[in-house]
Design a protein around this motif. Structure first.
Motif, PDB file in Angstrom:
ATOM      1  N   ARG A 370       0.781  -1.288  -0.053  1.00  0.00           N
ATOM      2  CA  ARG A 370      -0.043  -0.011  -0.156  1.00  0.00           C
ATOM      3  C   ARG A 370       0.822   1.236   0.030  1.00  0.00           C
ATOM      4  NH1 ARG A 370      -4.861   0.364   3.622  1.00  0.00           N
ATOM      5  NH2 ARG A 370      -6.135  -1.261   2.934  1.00  0.00           N
ATOM      6  N   GLN A 371       1.906   1.073   0.683  1.00  0.00           N
ATOM      7  CA  GLN A 371       2.809   2.337   0.722  1.00  0.00           C
ATOM      8  C   GLN A 371       3.766   2.507  -0.438  1.00  0.00           C
ATOM      9  OE1 GLN A 371       4.850   1.907   4.275  1.00  0.00           O
ATOM     10  NE2 GLN A 371       3.618   3.490   5.382  1.00  0.00           N
ATOM     11  N   GLY A 372       3.667   1.499  -1.313  1.00  0.00           N
ATOM     12  CA  GLY A 372       4.549   1.625  -2.690  1.00  0.00           C
ATOM     13  C   GLY A 372       6.025   1.211  -2.433  1.00  0.00           C
ATOM     14  N   ARG A 373       6.243   0.584  -1.328  1.00  0.00           N
ATOM     15  CA  ARG A 373       7.547  -0.087  -1.131  1.00  0.00           C
ATOM     16  C   ARG A 373       7.645  -1.417  -1.797  1.00  0.00           C
ATOM     17  NH1 ARG A 373       8.820   0.069   5.034  1.00  0.00           N
ATOM     18  NH2 ARG A 373       6.991   1.118   5.252  1.00  0.00           N
ATOM     19  N   TYR A 374       6.694  -2.087  -2.125  1.00  0.00           N
ATOM     20  CA  TYR A 374       6.693  -3.217  -2.829  1.00  0.00           C
ATOM     21  C   TYR A 374       5.745  -2.831  -4.147  1.00  0.00           C
ATOM     22  CZ  TYR A 374       7.901  -6.179   1.258  1.00  0.00           C
ATOM     23  OH  TYR A 374       8.570  -6.748   2.271  1.00  0.00           O
ATOM     24  N   GLY A 375       6.183  -3.392  -5.341  1.00  0.00           N
ATOM     25  CA  GLY A 375       5.323  -3.274  -6.228  1.00  0.00           C
ATOM     26  C   GLY A 375       3.974  -4.072  -5.953  1.00  0.00           C
ATOM     27  N   TRP A 376       2.922  -3.991  -6.564  1.00  0.00           N
ATOM     28  CA  TRP A 376       1.579  -4.614  -6.003  1.00  0.00           C
ATOM     29  C   TRP A 376       1.105  -5.327  -7.270  1.00  0.00           C
ATOM     30  CZ3 TRP A 376      -2.647  -2.119  -2.287  1.00  0.00           C
ATOM     31  CH2 TRP A 376      -3.333  -3.298  -1.860  1.00  0.00           C
ATOM     32  N   LEU A 377       0.829  -6.675  -7.527  1.00  0.00           N
ATOM     33  CA  LEU A 377       0.511  -7.323  -8.529  1.00  0.00           C
ATOM     34  C   LEU A 377      -0.784  -8.061  -8.183  1.00  0.00           C
ATOM     35  CD1 LEU A 377       3.919  -8.605  -9.721  1.00  0.00           C
ATOM     36  CD2 LEU A 377       2.689  -6.534 -10.872  1.00  0.00           C
ATOM     37  N   ARG A 378      -2.010  -7.822  -8.836  1.00  0.00           N
ATOM     38  CA  ARG A 378      -3.071  -8.469  -8.303  1.00  0.00           C
ATOM     39  C   ARG A 378      -3.588  -9.429  -9.421  1.00  0.00           C
ATOM     40  NH1 ARG A 378      -6.606  -5.494  -3.893  1.00  0.00           N
ATOM     41  NH2 ARG A 378      -6.732  -7.768  -3.578  1.00  0.00           N
ATOM     42  N   LEU A 379      -4.132 -10.570  -9.128  1.00  0.00           N
ATOM     43  CA  LEU A 379      -4.760 -11.458  -9.913  1.00  0.00           C
ATOM     44  C   LEU A 379      -6.006 -11.762  -9.282  1.00  0.00           C
ATOM     45  CD1 LEU A 379      -2.013 -14.374 -10.544  1.00  0.00           C
ATOM     46  CD2 LEU A 379      -2.433 -12.149 -11.742  1.00  0.00           C
ATOM     47  N   ARG A 380      -7.234 -11.371 -10.035  1.00  0.00           N
ATOM     48  CA  ARG A 380      -8.478 -11.366  -9.306  1.00  0.00           C
ATOM     49  C   ARG A 380      -9.299 -12.491  -9.832  1.00  0.00           C
ATOM     50  NH1 ARG A 380      -8.900  -5.922  -7.183  1.00  0.00           N
ATOM     51  NH2 ARG A 380      -7.262  -4.759  -8.115  1.00  0.00           N
ATOM     52  N   ARG A 381      -9.093 -12.910 -10.891  1.00  0.00           N
ATOM     53  CA  ARG A 381      -9.988 -14.023 -11.366  1.00  0.00           C
ATOM     54  C   ARG A 381      -8.970 -15.360 -11.686  1.00  0.00           C
ATOM     55  NH1 ARG A 381     -12.155  -9.611 -13.270  1.00  0.00           N
ATOM     56  NH2 ARG A 381     -10.172  -9.137 -14.544  1.00  0.00           N
ATOM     57  N   ARG A 382      -9.736 -16.491 -11.728  1.00  0.00           N
ATOM     58  CA  ARG A 382      -9.296 -17.665 -12.093  1.00  0.00           C
ATOM     59  C   ARG A 382      -9.419 -18.138 -13.461  1.00  0.00           C
ATOM     60  NH1 ARG A 382     -12.084 -21.349  -7.053  1.00  0.00           N
ATOM     61  NH2 ARG A 382     -10.707 -21.121  -5.610  1.00  0.00           N
ATOM     62  N   PRO A 383      -8.325 -18.257 -13.931  1.00  0.00           N
ATOM     63  CA  PRO A 383      -8.345 -18.509 -15.394  1.00  0.00           C
ATOM     64  C   PRO A 383      -9.310 -19.634 -15.841  1.00  0.00           C
ATOM     65  CG  PRO A 383      -6.093 -19.080 -14.578  1.00  0.00           C
ATOM     66  CD  PRO A 383      -7.043 -18.442 -13.395  1.00  0.00           C
ATOM     67  N   THR A 384      -9.256 -20.687 -14.911  1.00  0.00           N
ATOM     68  CA  THR A 384     -10.372 -21.774 -15.063  1.00  0.00           C
ATOM     69  C   THR A 384     -11.792 -21.680 -15.045  1.00  0.00           C
ATOM     70  OG1 THR A 384      -9.828 -22.475 -12.970  1.00  0.00           O
ATOM     71  CG2 THR A 384      -8.464 -23.488 -14.757  1.00  0.00           C
ATOM     72  N   GLY A 385     -11.962 -20.244 -14.781  1.00  0.00           N
ATOM     73  CA  GLY A 385     -13.388 -19.988 -14.354  1.00  0.00           C
ATOM     74  C   GLY A 385     -13.671 -20.487 -13.017  1.00  0.00           C
ATOM     75  N   GLY A 386     -14.876 -20.785 -12.674  1.00  0.00           N
ATOM     76  CA  GLY A 386     -15.221 -21.151 -11.192  1.00  0.00           C
ATOM     77  C   GLY A 386     -15.043 -20.003 -10.351  1.00  0.00           C
ATOM     78  N   GLY A 387     -16.246 -19.656  -9.683  1.00  0.00           N
ATOM     79  CA  GLY A 387     -15.942 -18.350  -8.787  1.00  0.00           C
ATOM     80  C   GLY A 387     -15.400 -18.864  -7.388  1.00  0.00           C
ATOM     81  N   LEU A 388     -15.187 -17.860  -6.401  1.00  0.00           N
ATOM     82  CA  LEU A 388     -14.872 -18.414  -5.377  1.00  0.00           C
ATOM     83  C   LEU A 388     -16.128 -18.927  -4.350  1.00  0.00           C
ATOM     84  CD1 LEU A 388     -12.314 -15.558  -4.206  1.00  0.00           C
ATOM     85  CD2 LEU A 388     -12.168 -18.244  -4.381  1.00  0.00           C
ATOM     86  N   PRO A 389     -16.049 -19.827  -3.421  1.00  0.00           N
ATOM     87  CA  PRO A 389     -17.123 -20.152  -2.922  1.00  0.00           C
ATOM     88  C   PRO A 389     -17.935 -19.149  -2.057  1.00  0.00           C
ATOM     89  CG  PRO A 389     -14.974 -20.983  -1.905  1.00  0.00           C
ATOM     90  CD  PRO A 389     -14.760 -20.254  -3.035  1.00  0.00           C
ATOM     91  N   ARG A 390     -19.302 -19.497  -1.951  1.00  0.00           N
ATOM     92  CA  ARG A 390     -20.010 -18.311  -1.212  1.00  0.00           C
ATOM     93  C   ARG A 390     -19.801 -19.034   0.163  1.00  0.00           C
ATOM     94  NH1 ARG A 390     -25.343 -19.559  -0.580  1.00  0.00           N
ATOM     95  NH2 ARG A 390     -24.960 -21.409  -2.033  1.00  0.00           N
ATOM     96  N   MET A 391     -19.470 -17.973   1.149  1.00  0.00           N
ATOM     97  CA  MET A 391     -19.554 -18.253   2.527  1.00  0.00           C
ATOM     98  C   MET A 391     -20.662 -17.962   3.342  1.00  0.00           C
ATOM     99  SD  MET A 391     -15.789 -16.678   4.032  1.00  0.00           S
ATOM    100  CE  MET A 391     -14.558 -16.413   3.137  1.00  0.00           C
ATOM    101  N   ARG A 392     -21.049 -18.837   4.093  1.00  0.00           N
ATOM    102  CA  ARG A 392     -22.353 -18.906   4.931  1.00  0.00           C
ATOM    103  C   ARG A 392     -21.796 -18.932   6.434  1.00  0.00           C
ATOM    104  NH1 ARG A 392     -26.837 -22.335   5.272  1.00  0.00           N
ATOM    105  NH2 ARG A 392     -26.034 -23.955   3.894  1.00  0.00           N
ATOM    106  N   LEU A 393     -22.566 -18.159   7.227  1.00  0.00           N
ATOM    107  CA  LEU A 393     -22.169 -18.640   8.721  1.00  0.00           C
ATOM    108  C   LEU A 393     -23.398 -19.102   9.228  1.00  0.00           C
ATOM    109  CD1 LEU A 393     -21.193 -15.051   9.901  1.00  0.00           C
ATOM    110  CD2 LEU A 393     -19.735 -17.002   9.558  1.00  0.00           C
ATOM    111  N   LEU A 394     -23.105 -20.434   9.948  1.00  0.00           N
ATOM    112  CA  LEU A 394     -24.177 -21.299  10.363  1.00  0.00           C
ATOM    113  C   LEU A 394     -24.258 -21.216  11.802  1.00  0.00           C
ATOM    114  CD1 LEU A 394     -26.240 -23.740   9.758  1.00  0.00           C
ATOM    115  CD2 LEU A 394     -24.463 -25.230   9.880  1.00  0.00           C
TER     116      LEU A 394
END
Ligand code: ADP
Ligand code: ZN
Ligand code: ZN
Length: 733
Positions: A370-394
């Motif tokens: 966040r401070q820019g001391r490290y470069g910040w690279l982001r991968l937000r999607r899965r190339p294979t498709g399939g979203g992240l699981p839905r989380m549910r509190l039980l």
């Protein structure tokens, strides 16, 4: 480097180096830093490492002894590497000999000659554990593999013939399977891709690779933040290939041995380069050979767990740290280094990039990004498709539980299994039950040596303390009142397995924890069964939460998240959030969207709410704000001084004296907390206390420690306590 006084690092808990004169008959100029020497020490002799030569010594000439023998013709470590290791000793305030010597393979540390190079012979082409796994039905071939592993993975053909008189058929079979090759097949040094990449990069991956590749010749840290399955490993592979093609070497750190087989197989498949592997799953001989191959530049890709960061690797051109947030990068005894942090130091010294990858980065790394001391690279999607699981509190308040599992959860598990998909049930506690109790008199299975309970391991019929290892047979009745029955309280994975197997008898179940995977190669064996769809139910501890991909898993359940919500340790929240997100990442890789269920009695808890609503990002944002307000790391620096003694007063008195000594330095940016008894105040029969030193800045804290350490040894109580210093501690116990 000149002078006839040899300054030698020895494995002894003493600050500084030891002075000796050259061994009889040695030309002074034969002696170079990085060579081992046998020296007289006390009444015995020890193997030490020559660190530097000096003109004179503070030891009076009459008391200066001569070394006995020079053990290496050429230095084992380069001056640069020696310098790095001395930096480590300095930063962690640890005796240099206890950093430098443990950085060598065991046999070399003990003064033995290096294993000979094997010029013409046979060698293992894959890891021994992997070969053994593939040879379950070929005992003779397996025997050959075991023997080769004992020889360090390679042996002359003559030695093989002497050992296996009728071994030709077995050897031929092994060669045909590609498990053993003829040496010298140390593959060619100019290397590149072995097989072309199986797919083009996604735009996000492309951008990440391009950013790092644009500055390969200078030090720059990068945070590669990408959800599980977003293709971080592919980014490592492309960068590694490029650096290797330029003739430089690559260091890849991974958190745990259980993670390596899949990852290593992927690197081996893709890159035509000799790989050195350093982790605890390998034999001493294999490790020594691979350490030598890395050191000499014959293997230019080094993949290893924590301690690999201390191994020599010339021409370093890229440092990769997978799952950089993982606590196993922190060494918890001896010199308590962080391999993640040291990886950065190595990259800095080598002038090359360091890429820290994670789906759930540590707050330290996030702040740097966040401070820019490290470069910040982001991968937000899965190339294979399939979203992240839905989380549910039980919410399980007031619910009747069966082996810790609520009715709605059991129903959901049943539905998922019936639809032909896999279920992963996570519980971070092994054994059958964490406590055994007597309902008549209240007796609990306490550990006689710790402030802790012994866990009931039903399969072994034992009570075991997970902190000190103490064990005893399970008593047949109550040891206190003689009542006939004892009752398990709570559950571990062993009990979970029993409950689930009884409830879903038609669905094969695999349990993965430290107890079921103690034997070499068994993790892979179990994982393979899961991958091939041979198991519908997966039960396990955090070994399951890391690295592995289970495309068939459609439901992930966490039996108990509450344990991590109320800890006294301020890092517990970070750990819990990371664990939840990492466990979630196991599901939903295939075409099916995944689902995650968290059983809790605190569904309103802010940590859980934030995670469910905003994910790890939102959590990290809040957690960083809290740390900032409380001036906790990464907004300050800490060191923890621990002391253990036969009596609590002794430990505390030592720490009080230490606190006074630190205070007397008059540093304004220093805060001291304690001494206080450790959260587990008795462990393995000793009483433990701690003093936390917190500095507003790293240099303040380092200054204080540098002045403090020599004084600690001279404190009146120092001889009666066992103490240790932990710089940048991860656990405050
Ligand atoms: P991570 O290391 O982030 O968990 P991986 O690199 O293991 O992710 O990738 C997850 C899966 O996606 C793997 O099966 C991998 O083969 C696949 N994959 C990675 N990159 C791509 C891509 N560019 N196109 C298609 N599939 C990919
Ligand atoms: Zn009783
Ligand atoms: Zn114990």
């Amino acid at each position: 480097m000149s002078g006839s006084v040899l300054r030698v690092a020895l494995p002894a808990p003493v600050w500084g180096l030891f002075d000796y004169l050259p061994p009889p008959g040695a030309e002074p100029d034969e002696l170079q830093p990085g060579q081992r020497l046998l020296v007289p020490f006390g009444r015995g002799r020890r193997c030490g490492l020559l660190v530097e030569r000096a003109e004179s010594s503070e030891v009076p000439p009459s008391r200066l002894k001569a070394a006995l023998e020079l053990l290496d013709e050429a230095p084992l470590l380069s001056p640069e590497h020696l310098d790095f290791l001395r930096w480590v000793a300095d930063y962690y305030h640890h005796p240099p000999g206890e950093v430098l010597l443990p950085a060598l393979p065991l046999r070399l540390r003990k003064g033995k000659p290096p294993l000979p190079d094997v010029p013409k012979g046979i060698r293992l082409a894959v890891e021994a554990a992997e070969a053994e796994r593939r040879l379950r039905r070929a005992p003779k071939q397996r025997e050959v593999v075991r023997w080769l592993a004992e020889q360090g993975g390679a042996a002359p053909l003559t030695a093989f013939r002497a050992r296996f008189e009728k071994g030709r058929a077995a050897l031929r079979a092994l060669q045909e399977k590609g498990l053993v090759t003829e040496s010298p097949p140390e593959e060619p040094l100019q290397c590149g891709a072995r097989t072309p990449p199986p797919y083009p990069l996604t735009a996000e991956q492309e951008a990440a690779v391009a950013a790092v590749a644009a500055e390969l010749r200078r030090f720059r840290p990068w945070l590669l933040e990408g959800v599980t399955g977003s293709g971080k490993t592919e980014v490592y592979l492309r960068l590694a290939q490029q650096v290797l093609e330029e003739g430089r070497s690559v260091l890849l750190l991974v958190p745990e041995i259980a993670l390596t087989p899949q990852l290593v197989a992927r690197f081996r498949e893709r890159l035509a380069v000799p790989i050195a592997l350093l982790h605890s799953g390998r034999s001493e001989g294999e490790r020594e050979r691979d350490w030598q191959r890395a050191r000499s530049g014959r293997a230019r890709l080094l993949i290893g767990t924590r301690s690999a960061v201390l191994a020599p690797l010339p021409d370093l051109g890229l440092v990769l740290v997978d799952e950089e947030h993982d606590p196993s990068y922190k060494q918890q005894e001896g010199v308590r280094y962080s391999a993640r942090d040291l990886a950065l130091v190595r990259a800095q010294r080598a002038g090359c990039p360091a890429v820290l990858g994670s789906a759930t980065p540590s707050l330290e790394s996030l702040r740097n990004a966040r401070q820019g001391r490290y470069g910040w690279l982001r991968l937000r999607r899965r190339p294979t498709g399939g979203g992240l699981p839905r989380m549910r509190l039980l919410d399980i308040r007031g619910q009747r539980l069966e082996g810790g599992l609520s009715r709605p959860l059991l129903e959901r598990i049943g539905e998922t299994l019936d639809s032909g998909r896999q279920v992963l049930v996570f519980l971070n506690r092994r054994g059958y039950a964490p406590v055994l109790a007597c309902y008549q008199c209240g007796w609990l299975s306490e550990c006689p040596r710790c402030d802790a309970r012994q866990t009931w391991h039903r399969g072994w019929r034992k009570l075991v303390c997970h902190h000190c290892g103490s064990q005893r047979p399970v008593p047949s009745g109550c040891p206190a009142c003689g009542a006939a029955d004892l009752h398990p309280l709570g559950q571990g994975t062993e009990r979970l397995e029993e409950v689930l197997a009884a409830r879903f008898p038609r669905h094969p179940l695999v349990r993965i924890d430290r107890d079921t995977t103690a034997a070499r190669g068994s993790v892979e064996r179990l994982l393979e069964r899961v991958r091939k769809g041979g198991a519908g139910l997966l039960v396990g501890t955090q070994m399951l939460a890391k690295g592995h991909h289970f495309p068939g898993v459609a439901l992930v359940a966490m039996v108990d998240v509450d344990g991590g919500l109320f800890s006294a340790d301020y890092r517990a929240a970070e750990r819990t959030a990371q664990l939840v997100v990492q466990v979630a990442g196991r599901a939903g890789r295939g075409a099916h969207p995944g689902e995650m269920i968290l059983q809790t009695r605190y569904p309103e808890h802010p940590l859980l709410q934030t995670l469910v609503r905003g994910g790890y990002d939102a959590f990290a944002e809040e957690a960083l704000a809290e740390r900032k307000a409380a001036e906790l790391p990464p907004f300050s620096r800490q060191a923890l001084l621990r002391a253990a003694a036969a009596r609590m007063e002794t430990a505390e008195e030592f720490l009080r004296q230490a606190a006074a000594a630190a205070q007397s330095q008059g540093e304004s940016g220093l805060v001291l907390w304690g001494p206080v008894p450790a959260p587990m105040s008795r462990r393995a029969g000793r009483y433990r206390a701690q003093l936390l030193l917190q500095g507003a800045r790293r240099d303040v804290l380092q200054r204080v420690l540098r002045a403090l350490m020599p004084r600690l040894q001279r404190l009146p109580e120092a001889g009666r306590v066992r103490w240790s210093l932990d710089v940048d501690p991860l656990d405050l116990y």
